[in-house]
Structures are given as structure tokens and as C-alpha cells.
Scaffold this motif. Structure first.
Motif, short mmCIF file in Angstrom:
data_model
loop_
_atom_site.label_atom_id
_atom_site.label_comp_id
_atom_site.label_asym_id
_atom_site.label_seq_id
_atom_site.Cartn_x
_atom_site.Cartn_y
_atom_site.Cartn_z
N ALA A 33 -36.71 38.81 -14.44
CA ALA A 33 -37.90 39.46 -13.88
C ALA A 33 -39.04 39.45 -14.89
CB ALA A 33 -37.58 40.88 -13.44
N LEU A 34 -38.73 39.72 -16.15
CA LEU A 34 -39.76 39.71 -17.20
C LEU A 34 -40.34 38.31 -17.39
CD1 LEU A 34 -38.02 42.03 -19.80
CD2 LEU A 34 -40.07 42.56 -18.46
N VAL A 35 -39.46 37.32 -17.42
CA VAL A 35 -39.91 35.93 -17.60
C VAL A 35 -40.76 35.48 -16.41
CG1 VAL A 35 -39.12 33.53 -17.73
CG2 VAL A 35 -38.05 35.27 -19.15
N MET A 36 -40.31 35.80 -15.21
CA MET A 36 -41.02 35.37 -14.00
C MET A 36 -42.37 36.06 -13.85
SD MET A 36 -38.83 33.40 -11.92
CE MET A 36 -39.24 33.91 -10.31
N ALA A 37 -42.55 37.19 -14.51
CA ALA A 37 -43.82 37.91 -14.43
C ALA A 37 -44.91 37.23 -15.25
CB ALA A 37 -43.64 39.35 -14.89
N ILE A 38 -44.52 36.34 -16.14
CA ILE A 38 -45.49 35.62 -16.98
C ILE A 38 -46.14 34.53 -16.14
CG2 ILE A 38 -45.77 34.17 -19.02
CD1 ILE A 38 -43.21 35.59 -20.12
N ASP A 39 -47.44 34.48 -16.16
CA ASP A 39 -48.17 33.48 -15.39
C ASP A 39 -48.41 32.25 -16.27
OD1 ASP A 39 -49.52 32.29 -13.30
OD2 ASP A 39 -51.43 33.24 -13.79
N ALA A 40 -47.38 31.41 -16.39
CA ALA A 40 -47.45 30.23 -17.24
C ALA A 40 -47.56 28.97 -16.39
CB ALA A 40 -46.20 30.15 -18.12
N LYS A 41 -48.20 27.95 -16.92
CA LYS A 41 -48.30 26.65 -16.21
C LYS A 41 -46.96 25.92 -16.23
CE LYS A 41 -52.85 26.28 -15.47
NZ LYS A 41 -53.24 26.86 -14.22
N VAL A 42 -46.20 26.10 -17.32
CA VAL A 42 -44.88 25.49 -17.43
C VAL A 42 -43.88 26.59 -17.76
CG1 VAL A 42 -43.44 23.84 -18.70
CG2 VAL A 42 -45.85 23.31 -18.29
N LEU A 43 -42.87 26.70 -16.91
CA LEU A 43 -41.82 27.69 -17.10
C LEU A 43 -40.53 26.93 -17.40
CD1 LEU A 43 -40.87 30.66 -16.90
CD2 LEU A 43 -40.45 30.25 -14.47
N VAL A 44 -39.92 27.20 -18.55
CA VAL A 44 -38.68 26.55 -18.94
C VAL A 44 -37.56 27.58 -18.86
CG1 VAL A 44 -37.45 25.31 -20.77
CG2 VAL A 44 -39.92 24.99 -20.49
N LEU A 45 -36.56 27.28 -18.05
CA LEU A 45 -35.42 28.17 -17.85
C LEU A 45 -34.15 27.45 -18.28
CD1 LEU A 45 -36.38 29.47 -14.29
CD2 LEU A 45 -36.74 30.65 -16.47
N ASP A 46 -33.44 28.00 -19.25
CA ASP A 46 -32.20 27.42 -19.75
C ASP A 46 -31.03 28.22 -19.20
OD1 ASP A 46 -30.28 26.01 -21.17
OD2 ASP A 46 -30.67 27.07 -23.05
N GLU A 47 -30.25 27.62 -18.29
CA GLU A 47 -29.12 28.28 -17.65
C GLU A 47 -29.53 29.68 -17.16
OE1 GLU A 47 -26.33 26.84 -16.94
OE2 GLU A 47 -26.12 25.19 -18.33
N PRO A 48 -30.56 29.76 -16.33
CA PRO A 48 -31.13 31.07 -15.98
C PRO A 48 -30.21 32.00 -15.19
CG PRO A 48 -32.04 29.38 -14.56
CD PRO A 48 -31.24 28.67 -15.62
N THR A 49 -29.23 31.47 -14.49
CA THR A 49 -28.41 32.32 -13.64
C THR A 49 -27.02 32.58 -14.21
OG1 THR A 49 -27.71 30.43 -12.32
CG2 THR A 49 -29.64 31.65 -11.55
N LEU A 50 -26.81 32.21 -15.47
CA LEU A 50 -25.52 32.44 -16.11
C LEU A 50 -25.23 33.94 -16.13
CD1 LEU A 50 -23.51 30.48 -17.41
CD2 LEU A 50 -24.50 31.03 -19.61
#
Length: 178
Positions: A33-50
Motif C-alpha cells: 500500500a505504501l509503495v503503490m501510493a507513490i506516484d512514480a513513472k516506473v514502479l519496480v516490484l520484486d516478488e511483490p506478493t510473496l
């Protein structure tokens, strides 16, 4: 803050809970939720649902597309759980030992690779077409994976389909495709 709270509204997290009181899955939900709240042009998620259960993983990816992704943003996801995200991908990249061994868009992938379910009677003819991978199934059936072979040539030998990303990944990573 409002974006983060919107993501958290679909979880069981309570605003007054302390992080040390949260389960591992709840901590992952808070982090996402904290990461998704950031308004970035590129979002990098490493194994986000682990660490998340299957219900929340599905919901997370749906919300990621609905609430985050737009024409101006790029999402890069690294994961070994390719089955759960292949339906949302536009491009795929496989890396082995620090080298890119496959880089393509999903449309080209579907055109380039074909899987064949061959019977014992058609197996020799199927092997003659040069599959990049082969795996045996029960009851005398064999699945062969082809790269760039005309699907009409393969279709006469059995049932064909587009391979799943997991099967393509396994074939790639065990060294039969380099």
C-alpha cells in the motif's frame, strides 16, 4: 496518504494496529500500500506478493492495474510465480546467469512458441521437427515445445496450444534454449 489509505481499505489492517502486531502477510499488504501510493513513472516490484494468500494476490494485481497503471506509467515485476501474472503482462524477459535469454512481447511469444501434445504414434515425427524441449506425461503422451516452427506442420501430429510462461521458463532455464 489518501492513496495509501485507499489501498489499505481493501485489507483487514486497522489504522490503530502496530506493525509488530501484524502477521507477515499483513506487513506485506502494508508495504505494498505504501509503495503503490507513490506516484512514480516506473514502479519496480520484486516478488511483490510473496507471503500473501492467493485471494489477496489476485486482488492486488487487479488493483494494481485498475488503480495504478495508466498509459504514462510502467510497472516492472520480477517474480518466479509467472502463472499468476502472465495474463496481465505486455512484455516478458527471462534472465539466466545475468544474461538475457528471452526478451519479447506477449503477442510475439504466442506466435513464436507452440506446444504439442503428441501420442506414442506421432512422437518420432514430432521429434524430427526439432523441439527445444520435451517432457513425458502419463499414458504414453509427450509434450514438445517448438520455437518458430510453423504451427500447421505441428498440428497434424497432435493437439497444439500456446505454452504457459511457466513451461517456457522451465525449458529456458534448464539450458535447452540459449
Amino acid at each position: 496518504r489518501a492513496r495509501c489509505e485507499r489501498f489499505l481499505a481493501n485489507t483487514k489492517l486497522q489504522p490503530k494496529q502496530r506493525v509488530r502486531e501484524l502477521s507477515k502477510g499483513m506487513v506485506v499488504q502494508l508495504h505494498l500500500a505504501l509503495v503503490m501510493a507513490i506516484d512514480a513513472k516506473v514502479l519496480v516490484l520484486d516478488e511483490p506478493t510473496l507471503g500473501l494468500d492467493i485471494m489477496y494476490r489476485k486482488e492486488f494485481y487487479q488493483r494494481l492495474l485498475e488503480d495504478y497503471f495508466d498509459e504514462q506509467k510502467t510497472i516492472i515485476i520480477t517474480t518466479h510465480q509467472v502463472e499468476e501474472i502472465e495474463h496481465i503482462l505486455t512484455d516478458v524477459l527471462f534472465i539466466r546467469d545475468g544474461r538475457i535469454v528471452l526478451s519479447t512481447d506477449m503477442e510475439t511469444l504466442a506466435e513464436r512458441y507452440t506446444e504439442l501434445l503428441a501420442s506414442a504414434e506421432t512422437l518420432d515425427a514430432a521429434r524430427a521437427l526439432g523441439p527445444i524441449d520435451e517432457r513425458a506425461l502419463p499414458f504414453g503422451k509427450t509434450v514438445l515445445l517448438y520455437d518458430g516452427v510453423d504451427r500447421s506442420r505441428i498440428a497434424a501430429l497432435g493437439e497444439t496450444r500456446n505454452p504457459g510462461l511457466a513451461d517456457l521458463f522451465v525449458a529456458t532455464m534448464k539450458g535447452t534454449y540459449a
